[in-house]
Design a protein around this motif. Structure first.
Motif, mmCIF file in Angstrom:
data_model
loop_
_atom_site.group_PDB
_atom_site.id
_atom_site.type_symbol
_atom_site.label_atom_id
_atom_site.label_comp_id
_atom_site.label_asym_id
_atom_site.label_seq_id
_atom_site.Cartn_x
_atom_site.Cartn_y
_atom_site.Cartn_z
ATOM 1 N N LYS A 51 1.403 8.467 -9.162
ATOM 2 C CA LYS A 51 2.149 7.260 -8.817
ATOM 3 C C LYS A 51 1.507 6.731 -7.533
ATOM 4 N N TYR A 52 1.445 5.412 -7.392
ATOM 5 C CA TYR A 52 0.799 4.858 -6.201
ATOM 6 C C TYR A 52 1.449 3.555 -5.748
ATOM 7 N N TRP A 53 1.172 3.195 -4.510
ATOM 8 C CA TRP A 53 1.593 1.957 -3.863
ATOM 9 C C TRP A 53 0.339 1.421 -3.196
ATOM 10 N N CYS A 54 -0.076 0.213 -3.561
ATOM 11 C CA CYS A 54 -1.293 -0.350 -2.990
ATOM 12 C C CYS A 54 -1.052 -1.797 -2.575
ATOM 13 N N LYS A 55 -1.929 -2.294 -1.702
ATOM 14 C CA LYS A 55 -1.838 -3.677 -1.225
ATOM 15 C C LYS A 55 -3.102 -4.414 -1.631
ATOM 16 N N SER A 67 0.039 7.673 -2.324
ATOM 17 C CA SER A 67 0.128 8.103 -3.723
ATOM 18 C C SER A 67 0.674 9.526 -3.790
ATOM 19 N N THR A 68 1.048 9.921 -4.991
ATOM 20 C CA THR A 68 1.596 11.265 -5.188
ATOM 21 C C THR A 68 0.524 12.349 -5.113
ATOM 22 N N THR A 105 0.861 -8.986 -1.067
ATOM 23 C CA THR A 105 1.117 -8.604 -2.456
ATOM 24 C C THR A 105 0.809 -7.130 -2.640
ATOM 25 N N TYR A 106 1.775 -6.417 -3.190
ATOM 26 C CA TYR A 106 1.658 -4.979 -3.411
ATOM 27 C C TYR A 106 1.804 -4.671 -4.889
ATOM 28 N N ARG A 107 1.402 -3.480 -5.260
ATOM 29 C CA ARG A 107 1.625 -2.967 -6.611
ATOM 30 C C ARG A 107 2.244 -1.579 -6.504
ATOM 31 N N CYS A 108 3.236 -1.336 -7.343
ATOM 32 C CA CYS A 108 3.639 0.050 -7.556
ATOM 33 C C CYS A 108 3.124 0.360 -8.955
ATOM 34 N N GLY A 109 2.510 1.505 -9.112
ATOM 35 C CA GLY A 109 1.881 1.775 -10.390
ATOM 36 C C GLY A 109 1.752 3.241 -10.716
ATOM 37 N N ILE A 110 1.271 3.464 -11.932
ATOM 38 C CA ILE A 110 1.051 4.812 -12.470
ATOM 39 C C ILE A 110 -0.342 4.850 -13.075
ATOM 40 N N GLY A 111 -1.095 5.884 -12.742
ATOM 41 C CA GLY A 111 -2.410 6.061 -13.342
ATOM 42 C C GLY A 111 -3.445 6.492 -12.328
#
Length: 177
Positions: A51-55, A67-68, A105-111
């Protein structure tokens, strides 16, 4: 997970539906904190994937903040955390000691990359006292609003968990999805 099917000598893979959704707007004040909750389909892959958080930067690349895998960017060390709760299909990102430069602008995501399954959101960090989350009337805590769509056009509605002064995020209407 994919289900193999053989048709006329060809192997076809039928993908299992996977979704990720969450609020599209977030506001905070300089020196304050925000928490963003991302919801995902509870599949074996999603439960165990990164799992991650990016800008997103001006070059279009989304640079990982946390990230995890244990990674935390140098500029956010000590002021960002990510908590994954796989049994609930959710993870939460908290950013503290907000700076005006955190706006973006951010993203929460998986991968494994920051281009896999994700949902984008806009964070606005303003100076001084919290002024609400935009125009419009009060929205009671726990209200639902459109927070994401899937490729097939299915809309998802999320609870308004973290509202400032009960105001609706800017641009959020029943048809904004």
């Amino acid at each position: 997970m994919q289900t193999p099917k053989v048709t006329a000598g060809c192997l076809l893979l039928t993908p299992v539906l996977s979704t990720l959704y969450g609020p599209r707007f977030l506001t905070g004040t300089v020196g304050g904190s925000v928490t963003h909750q991302c919801f995902y389909s509870i599949t074996p892959t999603n439960k165990h994937d990164r799992k991650y958080w990016c800008k997103r930067a001006s070059d279009g690349i989304c640079y990982t903040i946390v990230s995890t895998t244990g990674y935390v960017s140098k500029g956010h060390a000590g002021r960002v955390s990510l908590e994954d709760i796989p049994e609930n299909g959710t993870f939460m990102v908290t950013m503290t000691q907000l700076e005006s430069s955190d706006t973006g602008t951010y993203r929460c995501g998986i991968g494994s990359t920051n281009r896999d399954l994700y949902v984008s959101l806009n964070l606005t960090v303003s100076e001084g006292k919290a002024a609400g989350m935009g125009r419009g009337g009060p929205v009671p805590r726990g209200s639902m609003y459109c927070c994401g769509t899937q490729r097939c056009g299915t809309k998802f509605f999320c609870p308004l968990l973290f509202s400032t002064q009960g105001q609706k995020p800017p641009g959020v209407t029943a048809s904004s999805c």
